[in-house]
Design an enzyme around this catalytic site. Structure first.
Site, PDB file in Angstrom:
ATOM      1  N   SER A  67      -6.196   0.536   2.320  1.00 52.14           N
ATOM      2  CA  SER A  67      -5.596  -0.248   3.393  1.00 52.14           C
ATOM      3  C   SER A  67      -6.660  -0.617   4.443  1.00 52.14           C
ATOM      4  O   SER A  67      -7.648  -1.255   4.098  1.00 52.14           O
ATOM      5  CB  SER A  67      -4.414   0.516   3.993  1.00 52.14           C
ATOM      6  N   ASP A  94       4.374  -3.568  -2.322  1.00 49.13           N
ATOM      7  CA  ASP A  94       3.765  -3.201  -1.047  1.00 49.13           C
ATOM      8  C   ASP A  94       4.266  -4.169   0.023  1.00 49.13           C
ATOM      9  O   ASP A  94       4.043  -5.380  -0.060  1.00 49.13           O
ATOM     10  CB  ASP A  94       2.242  -3.317  -1.211  1.00 49.13           C
ATOM     11  N   HIS A 132       2.932   0.951  -0.599  1.00 49.19           N
ATOM     12  CA  HIS A 132       1.642   0.984   0.112  1.00 49.19           C
ATOM     13  C   HIS A 132       1.146   2.397   0.399  1.00 49.19           C
ATOM     14  O   HIS A 132      -0.020   2.576   0.713  1.00 49.19           O
ATOM     15  CB  HIS A 132       1.805   0.226   1.439  1.00 49.19           C
TER      16      HIS A 132
END
Lengths: 284, 284
Positions: free
Chosen positions: A152, A229, A262
């Site tokens: 991320s 996600d 995610h």
């Protein structure tokens, strides 16, 4: 830095090796910084390759080592894992803890230049210069065998650090990365705060831009991305990055995973493949 | 219980299956209860065996699934994992959140009889009766193929539940268990609060006592214990339990692990072996 200034504050045996958490005074960030290492069993016998992991928004030095399940595979391959915190903490900057996407837990791996943040938020220098020097000075590592990955915001960090230091690493991978921070809402807000209005400076921390200009980095890049996600379309922009890589003929392997989100349930599910990807380059 | 009263509040893909977190009104505890399941990929095609995990002090329905790394092996063997919370929450009992070893996060898997706790703290009935009924009614499971394991306070819970229900389970293991709660400081305090002064009742929740009287349970019992566990000598008392098992000729395999502590770094390091132990009995 002396040995005395490196404070071991937590140590646990894990998969035959040791999870160790350290605090040290950072000269880059003018504040104490925390990081976690996993010292694999092989490090008892001699120096081992290093694999750095950069974490995402809200993470501390703990999340990765508690939730990703990486130690099992690091012990298998003999890799020393290093997971730094995502920002300095308790700097006294007003509001540093008020917003999960700014300040504490949200360093975005940039060197801040604004008056408010510049003194302490030098995370690019921290992860590219100061932390590697600490690791190489204090742990049984092979500094010429270094890999980098992240998730991320930390995927953004890993891509930017590798693209700006193209000869530094032998292996690179990312999970759910923020690929175009200059067009990603959370990152735009942070870049404005940390970097001010100079868009040229912003682009020095934009993986997609750096890839467009890239002539030196040629490491095979494994990218894993969950299709479910929630941040994929608006925040991560991995398809734009893929198009850039394809236009450049860059060796990208993007794997889209149906159903996955995610968080660390996704990261953990991919960990075996990522550590194998790095071991293939680092353990030869 | 109707389907409508089972609230799915979190769902994440993990190792090809699904981590799902539920809340439901518990009749045993007269309060909402949370539990987590891991639905392995094999459950898409038909019913699978169930493996219950009872957690330790301070844990919620989340700790195990986030930190133990069990999903990887549950997916390999095709086991549906069930991890309940360790107590009801927000019951309104005065001081329920004030002490990590009493009240919230510290149900100790007993049925309380004291006026203060009896209404809500019926964790023995919850894990032995109500939760299994919910799981069997709502998920694709083979109710005749059931295993049980747990850690610390949950190791105590797993041993007590198995010893008092000797024909219920096909497999049993524990990690760092509280083996003699009637002589373990944290457990004594909780037993006094939940059960009052009747020592005969206490003994119905004491694995060492139940093993002394045991004539029916004969499952091979895998016990893993860290030698550097700070709670080992005063709180867990695994050596006394080992002596009891040996005197009874009970099939105990106690593995002592040098260097390991009490927390999830230890639990995760042992997970592959525990799931293999259960799969051997459940997946035949």
């Amino acid at each position: 830095m002396t040995n005395e200034s490196l404070e071991l504050f937590s140590k646990d045996k894990s998969f035959g090796g040791w999870v160790e958490m350290y605090r040290h005074p950072s000269s880059a960030c003018q504040a104490p910084m925390n990081f976690t290492i996993y010292r694999p069993p092989q490090a008892e016998k001699g120096p081992v390759p290093i694999l750095y992991y950069l974490s995402g928004l809200t993470c501390t030095h703990e999340n990765f080592i508690l939730k990703a399940g990486a130690q099992q595979f690091a012990a298998e391959h003999g890799l020393l894992l290093v997971a730094p915190d995502t920002s300095p903490r308790n700097t006294g900057i007003p509001g540093e803890d008020d917003d999960f996407k700014l300040g504490s837990g949200a360093g975005f791996y940039v060197n801040a230049i604004t008056e408010k943040w510049a003194k302490h938020y030098q995370m690019y220098d921290y992860v590219t210069q100061e932390l590697p020097a600490v690791i190489e000075a204090h742990f049984p590592v092979q500094p010429e065998r270094v890999g980098l990955f992240g998730h991320s915001m930390g995927g953004h960090g890993a891509l930017v650090v590798a693209l700006r230091n193209p000869k530094r690493f032998r292996s690179l991978s990312v999970l759910s990365p923020i690929c175009v921070p200059t067009e990603s809402p959370f990152a735009i807000e942070a870049f404005q705060e940390y970097l001010g209005e100079d868009r040229e400076l912003w682009l020095q921390y934009d993986a997609n831009h750096l890839m467009q200009k890239n002539t030196e980095l040629d490491l095979p890049l494994l990218v894993d991305q969950g299709e479910d996600d929630e941040y994929l379309k608006e925040y991560l922009l991995v398809k734009a990055f893929k198009a850039t890589c394809e236009a450049k003929g860059y060796p990208l392997q993007l794997r889209m995973h149906p159903g996955y989100g995610h968080n660390y349930f996704f990261v953990a599910s991919m960990m075996q493949d990522h550590l194998a990807h790095h071991a293939k380059a680092l353990c030869v």
